[in-house]
Design an enzyme around this catalytic site. Structure first.
Site, PDB file in Angstrom:
ATOM      1  N   ALA A   1      18.324  74.696  38.854  1.00  0.00           N
ATOM      2  CA  ALA A   1      17.468  73.949  38.566  1.00  0.00           C
ATOM      3  C   ALA A   1      16.078  73.462  37.990  1.00  0.00           C
ATOM      4  O   ALA A   1      15.985  72.561  37.260  1.00  0.00           O
ATOM      5  CB  ALA A   1      16.390  73.850  39.748  1.00  0.00           C
TER       6      ALA A   1
ATOM      7  N   HIS B   1      20.310  82.130  48.929  1.00  0.00           N
ATOM      8  CA  HIS B   1      19.795  80.885  48.490  1.00  0.00           C
ATOM      9  C   HIS B   1      19.685  80.012  49.354  1.00  0.00           C
ATOM     10  O   HIS B   1      20.407  79.971  50.573  1.00  0.00           O
ATOM     11  CB  HIS B   1      20.421  80.240  47.585  1.00  0.00           C
ATOM     12  CG  HIS B   1      20.712  81.776  45.191  1.00  0.00           C
ATOM     13  ND1 HIS B   1      21.897  82.384  45.684  1.00  0.00           N
ATOM     14  CD2 HIS B   1      19.938  81.329  44.708  1.00  0.00           C
ATOM     15  CE1 HIS B   1      21.538  83.204  44.725  1.00  0.00           C
ATOM     16  NE2 HIS B   1      20.809  82.760  44.289  1.00  0.00           N
ATOM     17  N   PRO B   2      18.233  79.694  48.849  1.00  0.00           N
ATOM     18  CA  PRO B   2      17.512  78.818  50.331  1.00  0.00           C
ATOM     19  C   PRO B   2      18.138  77.058  49.089  1.00  0.00           C
ATOM     20  O   PRO B   2      18.507  76.806  48.304  1.00  0.00           O
ATOM     21  CB  PRO B   2      16.620  78.446  49.340  1.00  0.00           C
ATOM     22  CG  PRO B   2      16.259  78.728  48.468  1.00  0.00           C
ATOM     23  CD  PRO B   2      16.865  79.217  47.507  1.00  0.00           C
TER      24      PRO B   2
ATOM     25  N   SER C   1      11.738  80.190  42.993  1.00  0.00           N
ATOM     26  CA  SER C   1      12.492  79.395  43.533  1.00  0.00           C
ATOM     27  C   SER C   1      11.457  78.114  43.250  1.00  0.00           C
ATOM     28  O   SER C   1      12.126  77.202  43.235  1.00  0.00           O
ATOM     29  CB  SER C   1      13.247  79.900  44.613  1.00  0.00           C
ATOM     30  OG  SER C   1      13.918  78.902  45.394  1.00  0.00           O
ATOM     31  N   GLN C   2      10.913  78.675  43.888  1.00  0.00           N
ATOM     32  CA  GLN C   2       9.588  77.438  44.392  1.00  0.00           C
ATOM     33  C   GLN C   2       9.009  76.518  42.116  1.00  0.00           C
ATOM     34  O   GLN C   2       8.779  75.258  42.404  1.00  0.00           O
ATOM     35  CB  GLN C   2       7.912  78.064  44.534  1.00  0.00           C
ATOM     36  CG  GLN C   2       6.736  77.350  44.513  1.00  0.00           C
ATOM     37  CD  GLN C   2       7.094  76.075  45.489  1.00  0.00           C
ATOM     38  OE1 GLN C   2       7.728  76.502  46.928  1.00  0.00           O
ATOM     39  NE2 GLN C   2       6.414  74.310  45.039  1.00  0.00           N
TER      40      GLN C   2
ATOM     41  N   GLU D   1      11.429  76.744  40.326  1.00  0.00           N
ATOM     42  CA  GLU D   1      12.368  75.801  40.053  1.00  0.00           C
ATOM     43  C   GLU D   1      12.555  74.788  40.255  1.00  0.00           C
ATOM     44  O   GLU D   1      13.000  73.898  39.560  1.00  0.00           O
ATOM     45  CB  GLU D   1      13.774  77.105  39.895  1.00  0.00           C
ATOM     46  CG  GLU D   1      14.084  78.117  39.426  1.00  0.00           C
ATOM     47  CD  GLU D   1      14.390  79.496  39.811  1.00  0.00           C
ATOM     48  OE1 GLU D   1      14.523  80.550  38.686  1.00  0.00           O
ATOM     49  OE2 GLU D   1      15.371  79.384  40.682  1.00  0.00           O
ATOM     50  N   GLN D   2      12.830  74.666  41.700  1.00  0.00           N
ATOM     51  CA  GLN D   2      12.645  73.564  42.041  1.00  0.00           C
ATOM     52  C   GLN D   2      11.615  72.438  42.095  1.00  0.00           C
ATOM     53  O   GLN D   2      12.145  70.762  41.766  1.00  0.00           O
ATOM     54  CB  GLN D   2      12.649  73.775  43.647  1.00  0.00           C
ATOM     55  CG  GLN D   2      13.438  74.838  44.192  1.00  0.00           C
ATOM     56  CD  GLN D   2      14.183  74.594  45.811  1.00  0.00           C
ATOM     57  OE1 GLN D   2      14.319  73.701  45.919  1.00  0.00           O
ATOM     58  NE2 GLN D   2      14.646  74.957  46.347  1.00  0.00           N
TER      59      GLN D   2
HETATM   60  N1  LIG Z   1      19.898  76.408  46.044  1.00  0.00           N
HETATM   61  C1  LIG Z   1      19.635  76.249  45.197  1.00  0.00           C
HETATM   62  O1  LIG Z   1      20.189  76.193  44.330  1.00  0.00           O
HETATM   63  N2  LIG Z   1      18.857  77.016  44.873  1.00  0.00           N
HETATM   64  C2  LIG Z   1      18.080  77.442  43.787  1.00  0.00           C
HETATM   65  N3  LIG Z   1      18.739  76.409  42.259  1.00  0.00           N
HETATM   66  C3  LIG Z   1      17.795  77.329  41.450  1.00  0.00           C
HETATM   67  O2  LIG Z   1      17.382  76.762  40.519  1.00  0.00           O
HETATM   68  N4  LIG Z   1      16.605  78.065  41.683  1.00  0.00           N
HETATM   69  C4  LIG Z   1      17.284  78.193  43.200  1.00  0.00           C
HETATM   70  O3  LIG Z   1      15.884  78.556  44.356  1.00  0.00           O
END
Ligand SMILES: NC(=O)N[C@H]1NC(=O)NC1=O
Length: 181
Positions: free
Chosen positions: A123, A67-68, A84-85, A87-88
């Site tokens: 996220a 995971h990033p 991930s983009q 979500e963040q």
């Molecule tokens: N570090 C981390 O939580 N990364 C994750 N969380 C999320 O919701 N998407 C992600 O890539």
């Protein structure tokens, strides 16, 4: 996509579609494909969570390490996966003030040095303040407990990604029931 369509996918197609429900871990999708036919989306989710739960701790940590960081280097370089983009961005982590970004970065570094894997949180189920609070609080967890906690978050992320793929219902899938903590 309905479950009969999923059950008719070749393994190549299945991995192509479901390969990132666990971030950068297509092995998970490639493994659970063997368990077709699935009776429902929950059945796929159970196969995935059973697979994760069956891993030794080093394997679970490996999943976490794929995971990033939140608001980290991959985000800054535009190298996040599309999932991930999104979500963040949903949690407001793509629009941080420089001081906020520096603060999260310092906490992420501290967390990684302490536990040996990145801080992970779903996220989409949080916002900036709750993410920061969790990051602070979870830093004081015992390592064994934190591994369990982080894997729970991976399962929540997976749950929402799976529902997103099955429902094609836009960016937020909070109507579905996440796994219990
Ligand atoms: N570090 C981390 O939580 N990364 C994750 N969380 C999320 O919701 N998407 C992600 O890539």
């Amino acid at each position: 996509m309905d479950i009969s369509a999923v059950n008719s996918l070749s393994y190549e197609e299945f991995v192509e579609i479901f390969g990132n429900v666990v971030e950068k871990c297509p092995l998970v999708a490639a493994t659970v494909w063997s368990q077709r036919p699935f009776s429902s989306i929950s059945d796929i989710e159970t196969a995935i969570t059973d697979f994760i739960d069956g891993l030794p701790n080093a394997g679970k940590e490996g999943i976490l390490r794929c995971h990033p960081d939140l608001a980290g280097w991959d985000l800054q370089r535009g190298m996040l996966t599309p999932e991930s983009q999104a979500e963040q961005s949903h949690a407001g982590l793509t629009q941080l003030e420089p001081a906020e970004a520096a603060h999260i970065s310092a906490l992420n570094t501290q967390y990684k040095q302490h536990f040996g894997f990145p801080f992970i949180i779903c996220a989409r189920m949080n916002d900036k303040p709750t993410i920061l609070l969790q990051l602070h609080q979870r830093l004081s967890n015992k390592p064994a407990h934190e591994l369990v906690r982080a894997i729970q978050e991976v399962k929540r992320i997976c749950h929402l990604r799976l529902h997103g793929l099955m429902c094609h219902s836009g960016p937020s899938h909070l109507n579905s029931t996440p796994p219990k903590l």
